[in-house]
Motif scaffolding. Structure first.
Motif: not given
Length: 114
Positions: A33, A35-36, A62, A105, A111
Motif C-alpha cells: 500500500d 506510495c513510495c 510506486g 508522490t 502519504h
C-alpha cells in the motif's frame, strides 16, 4: 539512521513504516500500500535493488528512492534500470529525502511510505 529518516519524513507529514530488515518489509502485506519506498543500498541480508525487484515482482509499482554511502555511476545506472526513481548519496542535505519523496508522490501531504 532508519529512525532519523523516519522522524524526518514524519515531520514532513508522511505516514512512515520503517523496517529493521528487508525480510520484515517483504513479509508485510501493508508494504504493497506504500506510495513510495525508500531503501538503503547496503542491507544486512541483501541490497535495496533486490528489495525493490522483489516488490515489483509482487506487483508494487510506486516510485522508489535508493540511498547509498557507496555512490558510483554503475550503481546509479543499475538502480535506475531496476526501477528506482532517484538515487541519493549519503550524506545528503537535511531536506533532500523529504523533497524527493514529495516530488515523486506529487504532494507534500500525508502519504504512506515504506
Amino acid at each position: 539512521m532508519r529512525r532519523s529518516l523516519q522522524l524526518l519524513l514524519r515531520a514532513r507529514g508522511f505516514d512512515v513504516r520503517a523496517y529493521a530488515t528487508a525480510g520484515a518489509l517483504l513479509a508485510d502485506p501493508l508494504a504493497q500500500d506504500a506510495c513510495c519506498v525508500v531503501a538503503d543500498y547496503r542491507l544486512e541480508e541483501t541490497d535495496g535493488i533486490e528489495v525493490l525487484s522483489r516488490l515489483r515482482a509482487e506487483g508494487w509499482s510506486g516510485p522508489a528512492v535508493l540511498i547509498t554511502a557507496f555512490p558510483s555511476a554503475d550503481l546509479s545506472e543499475r538502480a535506475l534500470a531496476h526501477g528506482f526513481s532517484r538515487v541519493l548519496e549519503k550524506p545528503f542535505r537535511e531536506h533532500a529525502l523529504g523533497d524527493a519523496v514529495a516530488q515523486l508522490t506529487g504532494t507534500s501531504e500525508a502519504h504512506s511510505l515504506s
